[in-house]
Write an enzyme that holds these catalytic residues in place. Sequence first.
Site, PDB file in Angstrom:
ATOM      1  N   GLU A  53       0.807  -1.176   0.059  1.00 49.87           N
ATOM      2  CA  GLU A  53      -0.012   0.064  -0.052  1.00 49.87           C
ATOM      3  C   GLU A  53       0.766   1.264  -0.059  1.00 49.87           C
ATOM      4  O   GLU A  53       0.664   2.079  -0.714  1.00 49.87           O
ATOM      5  CB  GLU A  53      -0.994   0.010   1.154  1.00 49.87           C
ATOM      6  CG  GLU A  53      -1.654  -1.024   1.405  1.00 49.87           C
ATOM      7  CD  GLU A  53      -1.269  -2.078   2.294  1.00 49.87           C
ATOM      8  OE1 GLU A  53       0.122  -2.789   2.002  1.00 49.87           O
ATOM      9  OE2 GLU A  53      -1.899  -2.825   2.975  1.00 49.87           O
ATOM     10  N   THR A 202      19.500 -38.163  -0.817  1.00 49.87           N
ATOM     11  CA  THR A 202      19.471 -37.702  -2.258  1.00 49.87           C
ATOM     12  C   THR A 202      20.870 -37.132  -2.594  1.00 49.87           C
ATOM     13  O   THR A 202      21.257 -37.178  -3.545  1.00 49.87           O
ATOM     14  CB  THR A 202      18.327 -36.781  -2.257  1.00 49.87           C
ATOM     15  OG1 THR A 202      17.046 -37.233  -1.959  1.00 49.87           O
ATOM     16  CG2 THR A 202      18.260 -35.907  -3.411  1.00 49.87           C
TER      17      THR A 202
HETATM   18  C1  AOF Z   1       0.389  -4.473   4.487  1.00 45.68           C
HETATM   19  N1  AOF Z   1       1.045  -4.373   3.524  1.00 45.68           N
HETATM   20  O1  AOF Z   1       2.668  -5.185   2.113  1.00 45.68           O
HETATM   21  C2  AOF Z   1       2.532  -6.247   4.199  1.00 45.68           C
HETATM   22  C3  AOF Z   1       1.798  -6.471   5.508  1.00 45.68           C
HETATM   23  O2  AOF Z   1       7.922  -6.439   9.661  1.00 45.68           O
HETATM   24  P1  AOF Z   1       6.807  -5.104   8.914  1.00 45.68           P
HETATM   25  O3  AOF Z   1       7.121  -3.751   9.429  1.00 45.68           O
HETATM   26  O4  AOF Z   1       6.948  -5.333   7.406  1.00 45.68           O
HETATM   27  O5  AOF Z   1       5.445  -5.643   9.446  1.00 45.68           O
HETATM   28  C4  AOF Z   1       5.058  -6.804   8.782  1.00 45.68           C
HETATM   29  C5  AOF Z   1       3.627  -7.195   9.206  1.00 45.68           C
HETATM   30  O6  AOF Z   1       2.849  -6.292   8.438  1.00 45.68           O
HETATM   31  C6  AOF Z   1       3.211  -8.613   8.823  1.00 45.68           C
HETATM   32  O7  AOF Z   1       3.498  -9.392   9.895  1.00 45.68           O
HETATM   33  C7  AOF Z   1       1.792  -8.527   8.407  1.00 45.68           C
HETATM   34  O8  AOF Z   1       0.987  -8.208   9.649  1.00 45.68           O
HETATM   35  C8  AOF Z   1       1.564  -7.103   7.771  1.00 45.68           C
HETATM   36  N2  AOF Z   1       2.211  -7.272   6.425  1.00 45.68           N
HETATM   37  N3  AOF Z   1       0.697  -5.511   5.644  1.00 45.68           N
HETATM   38  O9  AOF Z   1      -0.292  -3.755   5.097  1.00 45.68           O
HETATM   39  C9  AOF Z   1       2.052  -5.284   3.315  1.00 45.68           C
HETATM   40  N4  AOF Z   1       3.521  -7.139   3.989  1.00 45.68           N
HETATM   41 ZN    ZN Z   2       1.195  -2.114   5.854  1.00 47.80          ZN
END
Ligand code: AOF
Ligand code: ZN
Length: 358
Positions: A53, A202
Amino acid sequence: MPSDEDVFWMRRALRLTNRVKTHPSPGVGAVVVKAGKLISEGWTYSTPKVHAEAMALRLAGERARGATLYTTLEPCSHWQRPDGSERTPCTHHCTQAGIVRVVAATLDSNPQVSGEGFAQLEAAGVALTVGVCEEQAKEAHRAFLKHQRTGMPYVTHKAAMTLDGKLAASHAAPLAITSEPARRAVHRLRAKSDAVIVGVGTVLADDPELTVRLVRGTSPTPVIFDSMLRTPQSAKLNRPGTLILTCQQATASQGWDAELITLPADESGRVSVAVALAVLAERGLLDVLLESGGALAAAFHAALAVDRCLFFLAPKLIGGAHAPTPLDGPGLPTLIALESLRVRRYGPDIALEGKLLR
Ligand code: AOF
Ligand code: ZN
Protein backbone atom coordinates in the site's frame (compact mmCIF):
# COMPACT_ATOMS: atom_id res chain seq x y z
CA MET A 1 -21.76 -10.34 -3.99
CA PRO A 2 -18.83 -8.07 -4.91
CA SER A 3 -19.25 -5.85 -7.97
CA ASP A 4 -17.54 -6.82 -11.24
CA GLU A 5 -15.40 -3.71 -10.93
CA ASP A 6 -14.15 -4.67 -7.45
CA VAL A 7 -13.34 -8.19 -8.64
CA PHE A 8 -11.50 -6.80 -11.69
CA TRP A 9 -9.22 -4.55 -9.64
CA MET A 10 -8.67 -7.10 -6.89
CA ARG A 11 -7.54 -9.62 -9.53
CA ARG A 12 -5.04 -7.03 -10.67
CA ALA A 13 -3.80 -6.63 -7.07
CA LEU A 14 -3.57 -10.43 -6.73
CA ARG A 15 -1.27 -10.55 -9.77
CA LEU A 16 1.14 -8.32 -7.81
CA THR A 17 1.40 -10.68 -4.83
CA ASN A 18 4.66 -12.52 -4.11
CA ARG A 19 6.63 -10.53 -6.72
CA VAL A 20 9.76 -10.91 -4.59
CA LYS A 21 10.52 -13.10 -1.58
CA THR A 22 9.42 -11.19 1.52
CA HIS A 23 8.84 -13.79 4.23
CA PRO A 24 8.23 -13.61 7.14
CA SER A 25 6.22 -10.66 5.77
CA PRO A 26 3.48 -11.55 3.26
CA GLY A 27 3.98 -10.49 -0.37
CA VAL A 28 0.90 -8.25 -0.66
CA GLY A 29 -0.38 -6.56 -3.85
CA ALA A 30 -2.17 -3.18 -3.97
CA VAL A 31 -3.64 -0.90 -6.64
CA VAL A 32 -4.97 2.66 -6.44
CA VAL A 33 -7.97 3.40 -8.68
CA LYS A 34 -9.90 6.62 -9.33
CA ALA A 35 -12.93 7.10 -11.56
CA GLY A 36 -12.47 3.61 -13.01
CA LYS A 37 -8.84 4.29 -13.98
CA LEU A 38 -5.64 2.76 -12.63
CA ILE A 39 -3.53 5.35 -10.82
CA SER A 40 -0.70 3.20 -9.43
CA GLU A 41 0.36 -0.28 -8.34
CA GLY A 42 2.48 -1.54 -5.46
CA TRP A 43 3.78 -4.76 -3.99
CA THR A 44 5.66 -5.67 -0.84
CA TYR A 45 9.37 -5.09 -1.16
CA SER A 46 11.97 -6.74 1.05
CA THR A 47 15.08 -4.57 0.74
CA PRO A 48 14.33 -1.86 1.57
CA LYS A 49 11.23 -3.00 3.41
CA VAL A 50 8.20 -1.30 1.82
CA HIS A 51 4.60 -2.42 2.10
CA ALA A 52 2.43 -2.77 -0.99
CA GLU A 53 0.00 0.00 0.00
CA ALA A 54 2.84 2.37 0.91
CA MET A 55 4.52 1.81 -2.46
CA ALA A 56 1.28 2.29 -4.44
CA LEU A 57 0.41 5.45 -2.48
CA ARG A 58 3.90 6.89 -2.86
CA LEU A 59 3.68 6.42 -6.62
CA ALA A 60 0.17 7.93 -6.72
CA GLY A 61 1.13 11.06 -4.77
CA GLU A 62 -1.58 13.75 -4.91
CA ARG A 63 -3.61 11.64 -7.35
CA ALA A 64 -4.56 9.35 -4.44
CA ARG A 65 -6.94 12.02 -3.03
CA GLY A 66 -10.48 10.72 -3.37
CA ALA A 67 -9.28 7.37 -4.76
CA THR A 68 -9.99 3.74 -3.82
CA LEU A 69 -7.20 1.41 -2.68
CA TYR A 70 -7.46 -2.31 -3.42
CA THR A 71 -5.26 -4.57 -1.31
CA THR A 72 -4.95 -8.34 -0.99
CA LEU A 73 -4.53 -8.11 2.82
CA GLU A 74 -5.91 -5.88 5.57
CA PRO A 75 -3.68 -2.77 5.77
CA CYS A 76 -1.35 -2.92 8.77
CA SER A 77 -2.11 -0.73 11.76
CA HIS A 78 0.80 -1.04 14.19
CA TRP A 79 3.33 1.68 15.00
CA GLN A 80 5.97 -0.60 16.51
CA ARG A 81 7.97 -3.55 15.26
CA PRO A 82 8.42 -6.58 17.58
CA ASP A 83 11.92 -5.20 18.40
CA GLY A 84 10.32 -1.90 19.54
CA SER A 85 11.52 0.19 16.58
CA GLU A 86 9.06 2.67 15.03
CA ARG A 87 7.22 2.13 11.76
CA THR A 88 4.38 3.91 9.98
CA PRO A 89 1.33 1.71 9.40
CA CYS A 90 -0.42 1.48 6.03
CA THR A 91 -3.68 2.69 7.63
CA HIS A 92 -1.91 6.00 8.33
CA HIS A 93 -0.50 6.12 4.78
CA CYS A 94 -4.07 5.63 3.45
CA THR A 95 -5.66 8.40 5.50
CA GLN A 96 -2.76 10.83 4.92
CA ALA A 97 -2.96 10.22 1.18
CA GLY A 98 -6.71 10.99 1.10
CA ILE A 99 -7.94 7.49 0.21
CA VAL A 100 -11.75 7.46 0.60
CA ARG A 101 -12.41 3.73 0.14
CA VAL A 102 -10.41 0.59 0.87
CA VAL A 103 -11.27 -2.80 -0.65
CA ALA A 104 -9.41 -5.66 1.05
CA ALA A 105 -9.48 -9.33 0.13
CA THR A 106 -8.94 -10.77 3.59
CA LEU A 107 -8.13 -10.15 7.23
CA ASP A 108 -4.50 -10.07 8.43
CA SER A 109 -4.15 -12.85 11.01
CA ASN A 110 -1.19 -11.13 12.70
CA PRO A 111 -2.67 -10.39 16.16
CA GLN A 112 -0.98 -6.95 16.09
CA VAL A 113 -3.15 -6.06 13.09
CA SER A 114 -6.12 -8.43 12.85
CA GLY A 115 -9.27 -6.27 12.66
CA GLU A 116 -7.43 -3.21 13.99
CA GLY A 117 -6.45 -2.08 10.48
CA PHE A 118 -10.11 -2.07 9.40
CA ALA A 119 -11.21 -0.42 12.67
CA GLN A 120 -8.71 2.43 12.22
CA LEU A 121 -9.82 3.04 8.63
CA GLU A 122 -13.48 3.02 9.60
CA ALA A 123 -12.84 5.41 12.50
CA ALA A 124 -11.17 7.77 10.02
CA GLY A 125 -14.30 7.73 7.82
CA VAL A 126 -12.85 5.53 5.05
CA ALA A 127 -15.47 3.30 3.33
CA LEU A 128 -14.62 -0.40 3.62
CA THR A 129 -15.34 -3.52 1.58
CA VAL A 130 -13.82 -6.77 2.83
CA GLY A 131 -13.80 -10.27 1.33
CA VAL A 132 -13.42 -9.60 -2.41
CA CYS A 133 -11.57 -12.62 -3.98
CA GLU A 134 -10.94 -13.88 -0.44
CA GLU A 135 -10.14 -17.48 -1.42
CA GLN A 136 -7.52 -16.41 -3.96
CA ALA A 137 -5.91 -14.05 -1.44
CA LYS A 138 -5.78 -16.76 1.23
CA GLU A 139 -4.08 -18.96 -1.36
CA ALA A 140 -1.58 -16.23 -2.31
CA HIS A 141 -0.74 -15.59 1.37
CA ARG A 142 -1.04 -19.22 2.49
CA ALA A 143 2.49 -19.52 3.94
CA PHE A 144 2.17 -16.30 5.96
CA LEU A 145 -1.33 -17.22 7.18
CA LYS A 146 -0.32 -20.77 8.14
CA HIS A 147 2.71 -19.45 10.02
CA GLN A 148 0.55 -16.94 11.90
CA ARG A 149 -1.90 -19.73 12.80
CA THR A 150 0.55 -22.50 13.74
CA GLY A 151 4.10 -21.11 13.89
CA MET A 152 5.05 -23.64 11.18
CA PRO A 153 6.03 -23.24 7.51
CA TYR A 154 3.78 -24.23 4.58
CA VAL A 155 5.15 -27.45 3.07
CA THR A 156 4.73 -28.58 -0.54
CA HIS A 157 5.79 -32.17 -1.22
CA LYS A 158 7.03 -32.37 -4.80
CA ALA A 159 7.88 -35.65 -6.49
CA ALA A 160 8.55 -36.70 -10.08
CA MET A 161 7.73 -40.31 -10.95
CA THR A 162 6.81 -42.80 -13.61
CA LEU A 163 3.20 -43.80 -14.23
CA ASP A 164 3.77 -46.78 -11.95
CA GLY A 165 4.92 -44.47 -9.18
CA LYS A 166 8.67 -45.07 -9.22
CA LEU A 167 11.20 -42.32 -8.58
CA ALA A 168 14.13 -44.20 -10.13
CA ALA A 169 15.20 -47.69 -11.11
CA SER A 170 16.75 -49.59 -8.22
CA HIS A 171 20.53 -49.94 -8.38
CA ALA A 172 20.82 -47.86 -11.54
CA ALA A 173 22.36 -44.51 -12.31
CA PRO A 174 19.79 -41.67 -11.95
CA LEU A 175 17.40 -41.62 -14.91
CA ALA A 176 15.67 -38.57 -16.32
CA ILE A 177 12.04 -39.25 -15.46
CA THR A 178 10.22 -36.04 -16.42
CA SER A 179 10.49 -33.78 -19.46
CA GLU A 180 12.14 -30.37 -19.81
CA PRO A 181 8.80 -28.45 -19.44
CA ALA A 182 8.11 -30.28 -16.15
CA ARG A 183 11.63 -29.57 -14.91
CA ARG A 184 11.16 -25.89 -15.77
CA ALA A 185 7.95 -25.91 -13.71
CA VAL A 186 9.93 -27.28 -10.77
CA HIS A 187 12.48 -24.48 -11.15
CA ARG A 188 9.64 -21.91 -11.19
CA LEU A 189 8.39 -23.47 -7.96
CA ARG A 190 11.88 -23.28 -6.43
CA ALA A 191 12.07 -19.61 -7.41
CA LYS A 192 8.89 -19.00 -5.37
CA SER A 193 10.03 -21.09 -2.37
CA ASP A 194 12.04 -19.88 0.61
CA ALA A 195 13.74 -23.26 1.17
CA VAL A 196 14.09 -26.61 -0.57
CA ILE A 197 14.52 -29.72 1.57
CA VAL A 198 16.24 -33.02 0.76
CA GLY A 199 17.57 -35.87 2.83
CA VAL A 200 21.19 -36.96 2.88
CA GLY A 201 20.22 -40.00 0.76
CA THR A 202 19.41 -37.69 -2.16
CA VAL A 203 22.71 -35.84 -1.65
CA LEU A 204 24.66 -39.13 -1.72
CA ALA A 205 22.75 -40.50 -4.73
CA ASP A 206 22.42 -37.41 -6.95
CA ASP A 207 24.75 -34.67 -5.60
CA PRO A 208 22.06 -32.08 -6.50
CA GLU A 209 22.53 -28.30 -6.68
CA LEU A 210 18.89 -27.38 -5.94
CA THR A 211 19.34 -24.01 -7.65
CA VAL A 212 17.06 -22.15 -10.05
CA ARG A 213 18.68 -22.57 -13.45
CA LEU A 214 16.02 -23.23 -16.10
CA VAL A 215 14.07 -20.03 -15.39
CA ARG A 216 14.96 -16.60 -13.98
CA GLY A 217 14.63 -16.18 -10.24
CA THR A 218 16.38 -16.50 -6.89
CA SER A 219 17.37 -19.90 -5.58
CA PRO A 220 15.82 -21.08 -2.31
CA THR A 221 17.87 -21.92 0.79
CA PRO A 222 18.93 -25.58 0.50
CA VAL A 223 18.22 -27.63 3.63
CA ILE A 224 19.65 -31.15 4.16
CA PHE A 225 18.19 -33.48 6.78
CA ASP A 226 21.31 -35.39 7.78
CA SER A 227 21.01 -36.97 11.25
CA MET A 228 24.38 -38.76 11.11
CA LEU A 229 26.23 -36.02 9.20
CA ARG A 230 27.00 -38.16 6.17
CA THR A 231 27.00 -35.31 3.64
CA PRO A 232 30.40 -35.38 1.89
CA GLN A 233 32.26 -32.10 2.17
CA SER A 234 32.82 -32.39 -1.58
CA ALA A 235 29.02 -32.26 -2.21
CA LYS A 236 27.80 -29.37 -4.38
CA LEU A 237 25.44 -28.42 -1.55
CA ASN A 238 28.33 -27.84 0.90
CA ARG A 239 28.27 -24.16 0.06
CA PRO A 240 27.53 -20.97 2.00
CA GLY A 241 23.79 -20.57 2.52
CA THR A 242 23.01 -24.30 2.81
CA LEU A 243 21.64 -25.51 6.15
CA ILE A 244 22.54 -29.02 7.33
CA LEU A 245 20.24 -30.22 10.11
CA THR A 246 21.96 -32.96 12.08
CA CYS A 247 21.88 -34.76 15.43
CA GLN A 248 25.68 -34.83 15.55
CA GLN A 249 27.58 -32.28 17.57
CA ALA A 250 29.08 -30.09 14.89
CA THR A 251 32.57 -30.17 16.40
CA ALA A 252 34.26 -30.94 13.10
CA SER A 253 32.93 -27.74 11.62
CA GLN A 254 36.15 -27.15 9.74
CA GLY A 255 35.79 -27.78 6.07
CA TRP A 256 32.08 -26.94 6.10
CA ASP A 257 30.95 -24.05 3.96
CA ALA A 258 27.35 -24.99 4.78
CA GLU A 259 25.92 -24.04 8.17
CA LEU A 260 25.51 -26.99 10.56
CA ILE A 261 22.60 -26.88 13.01
CA THR A 262 22.56 -29.53 15.74
CA LEU A 263 19.05 -30.58 16.76
CA PRO A 264 17.75 -33.18 19.23
CA ALA A 265 16.96 -36.63 17.84
CA ASP A 266 13.42 -38.02 17.90
CA GLU A 267 12.57 -41.58 19.08
CA SER A 268 13.97 -43.02 15.84
CA GLY A 269 17.31 -41.24 16.37
CA ARG A 270 16.68 -38.84 13.49
CA VAL A 271 16.21 -35.09 13.22
CA SER A 272 12.65 -34.40 14.35
CA VAL A 273 10.55 -33.00 11.49
CA ALA A 274 8.54 -30.73 13.81
CA VAL A 275 11.65 -29.30 15.51
CA ALA A 276 13.38 -28.79 12.16
CA LEU A 277 10.38 -26.97 10.67
CA ALA A 278 10.15 -24.71 13.72
CA VAL A 279 13.83 -23.80 13.20
CA LEU A 280 13.17 -22.95 9.55
CA ALA A 281 10.14 -20.82 10.51
CA GLU A 282 12.26 -18.91 13.04
CA ARG A 283 14.59 -18.02 10.20
CA GLY A 284 11.70 -16.68 8.13
CA LEU A 285 11.66 -19.69 5.77
CA LEU A 286 7.88 -20.10 5.54
CA ASP A 287 7.20 -21.52 2.07
CA VAL A 288 9.21 -24.71 1.79
CA LEU A 289 9.50 -27.32 -0.93
CA LEU A 290 10.15 -30.92 0.02
CA GLU A 291 12.06 -32.60 -2.84
CA SER A 292 13.27 -35.60 -0.87
CA GLY A 293 13.12 -39.32 -1.46
CA GLY A 294 10.48 -41.58 0.06
CA ALA A 295 11.93 -42.03 3.55
CA LEU A 296 12.10 -38.35 4.54
CA ALA A 297 8.80 -37.63 2.75
CA ALA A 298 7.15 -40.40 4.80
CA ALA A 299 8.53 -38.84 7.99
CA PHE A 300 7.00 -35.49 6.95
CA HIS A 301 3.61 -37.07 6.21
CA ALA A 302 3.74 -39.10 9.43
CA ALA A 303 4.33 -35.83 11.31
CA LEU A 304 1.29 -34.33 9.50
CA ALA A 305 3.64 -31.59 8.29
CA VAL A 306 2.67 -31.57 4.59
CA ASP A 307 0.10 -29.08 3.28
CA ARG A 308 0.17 -29.80 -0.43
CA CYS A 309 1.38 -32.51 -2.82
CA LEU A 310 2.55 -31.76 -6.34
CA PHE A 311 3.34 -34.96 -8.19
CA PHE A 312 4.63 -35.05 -11.77
CA LEU A 313 3.74 -38.22 -13.65
CA ALA A 314 5.78 -39.15 -16.72
CA PRO A 315 4.36 -41.62 -19.27
CA LYS A 316 7.07 -44.17 -18.49
CA LEU A 317 7.21 -47.42 -16.53
CA ILE A 318 9.96 -48.91 -14.40
CA GLY A 319 8.24 -51.77 -12.62
CA GLY A 320 9.42 -54.07 -9.86
CA ALA A 321 8.82 -54.15 -6.13
CA HIS A 322 12.12 -52.55 -5.12
CA ALA A 323 12.37 -49.38 -7.18
CA PRO A 324 12.02 -46.36 -4.84
CA THR A 325 8.62 -44.72 -4.45
CA PRO A 326 7.70 -41.24 -3.16
CA LEU A 327 6.44 -42.36 0.24
CA ASP A 328 8.28 -45.14 1.96
CA GLY A 329 8.52 -45.23 5.72
CA PRO A 330 6.74 -46.07 8.96
CA GLY A 331 4.01 -44.16 10.76
CA LEU A 332 1.93 -43.15 7.75
CA PRO A 333 -1.84 -42.87 8.05
CA THR A 334 -3.66 -45.74 6.28
CA LEU A 335 -4.92 -43.42 3.56
CA ILE A 336 -3.96 -39.83 2.76
CA ALA A 337 -6.70 -38.05 0.82
CA LEU A 338 -6.12 -34.91 -1.24
CA GLU A 339 -8.65 -32.21 -2.09
CA SER A 340 -8.84 -29.10 -4.32
CA LEU A 341 -7.22 -31.07 -7.10
CA ARG A 342 -5.59 -29.36 -10.07
CA VAL A 343 -4.29 -31.15 -13.13
CA ARG A 344 -1.83 -29.62 -15.59
CA ARG A 345 0.13 -30.83 -18.61
CA TYR A 346 3.85 -30.20 -19.08
CA GLY A 347 4.83 -31.60 -22.46
CA PRO A 348 4.14 -35.34 -22.22
CA ASP A 349 3.90 -35.23 -18.41
CA ILE A 350 0.96 -34.66 -16.10
CA ALA A 351 1.16 -32.70 -12.84
CA LEU A 352 -1.38 -33.44 -10.13
CA GLU A 353 -1.65 -30.99 -7.27
CA GLY A 354 -3.81 -31.47 -4.20
CA LYS A 355 -4.09 -30.23 -0.64
CA LEU A 356 -4.13 -32.47 2.38
CA LEU A 357 -7.35 -32.55 4.34
CA ARG A 358 -6.58 -30.98 7.72
C1 AOF B 1 0.45 -4.53 4.78
N1 AOF B 1 1.07 -4.48 3.58
O1 AOF B 1 2.62 -5.16 2.12
C2 AOF B 1 2.49 -6.28 4.18
C3 AOF B 1 1.80 -6.34 5.44
O2 AOF B 1 7.81 -6.20 9.63
P1 AOF B 1 6.91 -5.25 8.91
O3 AOF B 1 7.05 -3.83 9.37
O4 AOF B 1 7.04 -5.39 7.41
O5 AOF B 1 5.39 -5.67 9.27
C4 AOF B 1 5.03 -6.95 8.94
C5 AOF B 1 3.58 -7.18 9.27
O6 AOF B 1 2.74 -6.35 8.47
C6 AOF B 1 3.24 -8.61 8.89
O7 AOF B 1 3.36 -9.48 9.99
C7 AOF B 1 1.81 -8.49 8.43
O8 AOF B 1 0.95 -8.47 9.54
C8 AOF B 1 1.78 -7.13 7.78
N2 AOF B 1 2.17 -7.24 6.37
N3 AOF B 1 0.77 -5.48 5.67
O9 AOF B 1 -0.41 -3.70 5.08
C9 AOF B 1 2.07 -5.28 3.23
N4 AOF B 1 3.52 -7.10 3.90
ZN1 ZN C 1 1.52 -2.11 5.92
